[in-house]
Design a protein around this motif. Structure first.
Motif, PDB file in Angstrom:
ATOM      1  N   GLN A   5       0.822  -1.194   0.000  1.00  0.00           N
ATOM      2  CA  GLN A   5       0.000   0.000   0.000  1.00  0.00           C
ATOM      3  C   GLN A   5       0.865   1.257   0.000  1.00  0.00           C
ATOM      4  N   LEU A   6       0.264   2.349  -0.408  1.00  0.00           N
ATOM      5  CA  LEU A   6       0.954   3.628  -0.422  1.00  0.00           C
ATOM      6  C   LEU A   6       1.365   4.020   0.996  1.00  0.00           C
ATOM      7  N   SER A   7       2.496   4.671   1.123  1.00  0.00           N
ATOM      8  CA  SER A   7       2.995   5.085   2.423  1.00  0.00           C
ATOM      9  C   SER A   7       2.220   6.295   2.923  1.00  0.00           C
ATOM     10  N   LYS A   8       1.556   6.137   4.050  1.00  0.00           N
ATOM     11  CA  LYS A   8       0.821   7.252   4.641  1.00  0.00           C
ATOM     12  C   LYS A   8       1.781   8.371   5.039  1.00  0.00           C
ATOM     13  N   ASP A   9       2.930   8.013   5.569  1.00  0.00           N
ATOM     14  CA  ASP A   9       3.895   9.032   5.994  1.00  0.00           C
ATOM     15  C   ASP A   9       4.360   9.884   4.819  1.00  0.00           C
ATOM     16  N   LEU A  10       4.624   9.241   3.679  1.00  0.00           N
ATOM     17  CA  LEU A  10       5.065  10.003   2.508  1.00  0.00           C
ATOM     18  C   LEU A  10       3.950  10.907   1.986  1.00  0.00           C
ATOM     19  N   LEU A  11       2.720  10.408   2.009  1.00  0.00           N
ATOM     20  CA  LEU A  11       1.596  11.213   1.557  1.00  0.00           C
ATOM     21  C   LEU A  11       1.362  12.403   2.491  1.00  0.00           C
ATOM     22  N   ARG A  12       1.481  12.175   3.774  1.00  0.00           N
ATOM     23  CA  ARG A  12       1.315  13.281   4.722  1.00  0.00           C
ATOM     24  C   ARG A  12       2.399  14.342   4.514  1.00  0.00           C
ATOM     25  N   ALA A  13       3.616  13.884   4.279  1.00  0.00           N
ATOM     26  CA  ALA A  13       4.708  14.844   4.048  1.00  0.00           C
ATOM     27  C   ALA A  13       4.457  15.677   2.801  1.00  0.00           C
ATOM     28  N   GLN A  14       3.786  15.081   1.833  1.00  0.00           N
ATOM     29  CA  GLN A  14       3.533  15.776   0.568  1.00  0.00           C
ATOM     30  C   GLN A  14       2.370  16.756   0.656  1.00  0.00           C
ATOM     31  N   PHE A  15       1.339  16.441   1.458  1.00  0.00           N
ATOM     32  CA  PHE A  15       0.098  17.215   1.386  1.00  0.00           C
ATOM     33  C   PHE A  15      -0.296  17.969   2.654  1.00  0.00           C
ATOM     34  N   VAL A  16       0.010  17.451   3.824  1.00  0.00           N
ATOM     35  CA  VAL A  16      -0.472  18.086   5.047  1.00  0.00           C
ATOM     36  C   VAL A  16       0.093  19.499   5.165  1.00  0.00           C
ATOM     37  N   GLY A  17      -0.772  20.445   5.472  1.00  0.00           N
ATOM     38  CA  GLY A  17      -0.389  21.854   5.561  1.00  0.00           C
ATOM     39  C   GLY A  17      -0.702  22.650   4.311  1.00  0.00           C
ATOM     40  N   LYS A  18      -0.897  21.961   3.184  1.00  0.00           N
ATOM     41  CA  LYS A  18      -1.298  22.650   1.966  1.00  0.00           C
ATOM     42  C   LYS A  18      -2.808  22.903   2.003  1.00  0.00           C
ATOM     43  N   THR A  19      -3.263  23.802   1.177  1.00  0.00           N
ATOM     44  CA  THR A  19      -4.692  24.045   1.069  1.00  0.00           C
ATOM     45  C   THR A  19      -5.225  23.374  -0.199  1.00  0.00           C
ATOM     46  N   LEU A  20      -6.532  23.348  -0.313  1.00  0.00           N
ATOM     47  CA  LEU A  20      -7.148  22.751  -1.491  1.00  0.00           C
ATOM     48  C   LEU A  20      -6.880  23.557  -2.753  1.00  0.00           C
ATOM     49  N   HIS A  21      -6.307  24.742  -2.608  1.00  0.00           N
ATOM     50  CA  HIS A  21      -5.907  25.538  -3.764  1.00  0.00           C
ATOM     51  C   HIS A  21      -4.483  25.222  -4.204  1.00  0.00           C
ATOM     52  N   GLN A  22      -3.816  24.337  -3.454  1.00  0.00           N
ATOM     53  CA  GLN A  22      -2.423  24.013  -3.763  1.00  0.00           C
ATOM     54  C   GLN A  22      -2.210  22.553  -4.151  1.00  0.00           C
ATOM     55  N   VAL A  23      -3.202  21.715  -3.967  1.00  0.00           N
ATOM     56  CA  VAL A  23      -3.030  20.284  -4.244  1.00  0.00           C
ATOM     57  C   VAL A  23      -3.331  19.998  -5.713  1.00  0.00           C
ATOM     58  N   PRO A  24      -2.815  18.880  -6.234  1.00  0.00           N
ATOM     59  CA  PRO A  24      -3.141  18.513  -7.619  1.00  0.00           C
ATOM     60  C   PRO A  24      -4.638  18.257  -7.775  1.00  0.00           C
ATOM     61  N   THR A  25      -5.129  18.457  -8.976  1.00  0.00           N
ATOM     62  CA  THR A  25      -6.535  18.161  -9.271  1.00  0.00           C
ATOM     63  C   THR A  25      -6.589  17.168 -10.425  1.00  0.00           C
ATOM     64  N   PRO A  26      -7.624  16.323 -10.473  1.00  0.00           N
ATOM     65  CA  PRO A  26      -8.690  16.200  -9.484  1.00  0.00           C
ATOM     66  C   PRO A  26      -8.219  15.450  -8.235  1.00  0.00           C
ATOM     67  N   SER A  27      -8.746  15.840  -7.088  1.00  0.00           N
ATOM     68  CA  SER A  27      -8.481  15.162  -5.818  1.00  0.00           C
ATOM     69  C   SER A  27      -9.800  14.959  -5.097  1.00  0.00           C
ATOM     70  N   VAL A  28      -9.904  13.848  -4.392  1.00  0.00           N
ATOM     71  CA  VAL A  28     -11.101  13.587  -3.610  1.00  0.00           C
ATOM     72  C   VAL A  28     -10.828  13.988  -2.161  1.00  0.00           C
ATOM     73  N   VAL A  29     -11.795  14.671  -1.554  1.00  0.00           N
ATOM     74  CA  VAL A  29     -11.621  15.295  -0.244  1.00  0.00           C
ATOM     75  C   VAL A  29     -12.726  14.825   0.698  1.00  0.00           C
ATOM     76  N   LEU A  30     -12.363  14.574   1.954  1.00  0.00           N
ATOM     77  CA  LEU A  30     -13.332  14.290   3.008  1.00  0.00           C
ATOM     78  C   LEU A  30     -13.208  15.354   4.092  1.00  0.00           C
ATOM     79  N   HIS A 466      -9.663   6.965  -7.043  1.00  0.00           N
ATOM     80  CA  HIS A 466      -8.576   7.665  -6.365  1.00  0.00           C
ATOM     81  C   HIS A 466      -7.825   6.704  -5.444  1.00  0.00           C
ATOM     82  N   SER A 467      -6.574   7.014  -5.167  1.00  0.00           N
ATOM     83  CA  SER A 467      -5.746   6.157  -4.316  1.00  0.00           C
ATOM     84  C   SER A 467      -5.713   6.616  -2.871  1.00  0.00           C
ATOM     85  N   TRP A 468      -6.134   7.836  -2.600  1.00  0.00           N
ATOM     86  CA  TRP A 468      -6.172   8.345  -1.228  1.00  0.00           C
ATOM     87  C   TRP A 468      -7.163   9.485  -1.129  1.00  0.00           C
ATOM     88  N   TYR A 469      -7.549   9.788   0.116  1.00  0.00           N
ATOM     89  CA  TYR A 469      -8.399  10.937   0.413  1.00  0.00           C
ATOM     90  C   TYR A 469      -7.557  12.027   1.070  1.00  0.00           C
TER      91      TYR A 469
END
Length: 493
Positions: A5-30, A466-469
């Protein structure tokens, strides 16, 4: 066997702290606030009515949301449902964690058992131990597979017999020779130690076609009644055989939030109010008067059915899956009235970008816009048009949420049957076409490069693309669009 499975730690390092205006699109959000509120409402309803609870995890396929669905009360069992063997294998570490905490676990694989699933299900049963895995049976030829699972795992699997109470997707029809024959075979398999005949299971999938407030409540009563009839037939063969009767779909089970269920007297003599959600997605207490509901007859009938089944010594269980995140289909079904179920409770959106604009191209010379979210990002599942005049009800592929400068039409009590504003009118693989529905003079302008958030028709299908939320929390004032976590999905079979 589960894939890496995808590494949660790597995904958090990539996305946490960014806003929805900074993430790649399309992205699924909860939205975590809304997910937690929806999960808590279900746990509270099951506890209040003394019903066993089984959480279906197929919508999201994540350990994080599974935790919210089963709650943190260590005095309760962890009963879940999976739809793929991949989900089953992937959730094993979490179930082992709960076992170490002293919580009994049971996983139901909800597809009727088939030969190529046997080895993998047996391996899970061997890991988790006796009573931990339940399989589904709806045909007499499937019974022989139970012996294989038992011999390979060292433990007899528990078995739910699937009952068809009108959905016609799977299951045996009550009061038929086929049903009676399958009952006898399962009792025989239990006698020889190949299985434990655990109970009866139904899923009222046709409740998605309900369109009136609380209408699905009648289908919940029909589910219980259908299983009760089959239980009588089983007890005619084997008196006092313990049975669990498991019913549910999100529209039917969420009708248990009805306020007339919320004023029952619990075991200590205290009155309990029902709960709803406010516009921020937080759980709030509500009275029957606040809900505006008067359908006491339907709730009284279900209470009577439940009382009669309990008098027969039956254990009652409810199950549901999409309720934590909801979607446009669930709003269309009107399982609850608008006080309890409205667009503010929908926790899932897809972030997309406006790539192009086409002024005057739509019907009535309205603007159309292209976004980078088509069938692969949103899913291609229609919301059935149940209106008397076809085409007047909502028949799109998603609705744009009011957000970040898009002052879209705010949904009212009859949403989405009464609808307007920017909607996904057409989709192809990667392309989504937005069209303005309503008066051209009221059209809210869009700009190339602008981001929008889309409520999808069916959250289960949307998630599969999608592969992650990405997780946001609308309780964080001023930072509602900031990513606070990432939840990897267990995709695959």
């Amino acid at each position: 066997m589960a894939t890496t499975q995808l590494s949660k730690d790597l995904l958090r390092a990539q996305f946490v702290g960014k806003t929805l205006h900074q993430v790649p699109t399309p992205s699924v959000v909860l939205d975590l606030a809304k997910v937690e509120a929806n999960c808590n409402l279900m746990l509270e309803a099951a506890k209040r009515l003394r019903l066993n609870w089984r959480a279906h995890i197929k919508t999201h396929k994540t350990s994080e949301l599974t935790r919210l669905q089963v709650g943190n009360d260590d005095s309760t069992p962890v009963n879940i449902i999976v739809s793929t063997v991949m989900e089953a294998e992937s959730v094993v570490p979490l179930l082992k964690e709960y076992q170490l905490r002293g919580r009994p676990v049971n996983m139901l694989y909800s597809f009727p058992v088939y030969l190529s699933s046997v080895d993998r299900l047996a391996a899970i049963l061997a890991q988790l131990g006796p009573g931990s895995v339940t399989v589904m049976v709806d045909h007499i030829e499937q019974v022989k597979l139970l012996t294989l699972i038992a011999s390979k795992s060292g433990h007899p699997p528990l078995v739910f017999m699937k009952v068809n109470m009108g959905g016609n997707r799977a299951g045996v029809i009550p009061n038929t020779p086929t049903c009676a024959a399958l009952v006898r075979e399962l009792l025989l398999a239990e006698t020889v130690g190949a299985a434990v005949f655990y109970g009866l299971y139904s899923h009222a999938g046709h409740s998605y076609a309900s369109r009136q407030d609380w209408e699905a409540m009648g289908m919940l009563g029909a589910e219980f009644s259908a299983l009760h009839d089959v239980a009588h037939a089983i007890h005619a063969e084997r008196p006092d055989h313990p049975l669990v009767l498991s019913v549910g779909a999100t529209p039917t089970v969420t009708t248990l939030h009805h306020p007339d269920f919320g004023v029952d007297i619990d075991g200590e003599g205290r009155k309990q109010n029902a709960t709803g959600t406010n516009n921020e997605g937080e759980a709030v207490l509500m009275t029957g008067a606040e809900s505006g509901s008067t359908d006491a007859a339907a709730t009284g009938l279900i209470k009577d059915i439940i009382a009669r089944m309990r008098a027969d010594g039956l254990t009652l269980e409810v199950h549901a899956g999409v309720y934590p995140v909801l979607d446009v289909q669930q709003l269309a079904a009107h399982a609850r009235d608008a006080t309890y179920l409205n667009a503010s409770a929908v926790a899932i959106t897809v972030v997309a970008e406006v790539a192009s604009l086409y002024p005057g191209r739509g019907a009535g010379d309205v603007t159309e816009a292209m976004v980078n979210a088509g069938s692969l990002a949103l899913g291609r599942e229609p919301c059935q048009d149940m209106g008397e005049v076809k085409g007047q009800h909502y028949n799109g592929w998603g609705i744009v949420m009011p957000w970040a400068g898009v002052a879209n039409v705010v949904p009212g009590p009859q949403f989405p049957a009464v609808h307007g504003g920017w909607q996904v009118s057409r989709i192809s693989q990667e392309h989504g076409v937005l069209a303005w529905v309503g008066n051209k003079e009221e059209e809210t302008p869009l700009a190339v490069g602008q981001r929008v958030r889309i409520w999808p028709n069916h959250a289960c299908i949307t998630g599969a693309g999608h592969s992650w939320y990405l997780i946001v929390d609308s309780r964080n004032q001023g930072r509602e669009d900031e990513v606070v976590d990432v939840w990897p999905r267990w995709n695959g079979w």
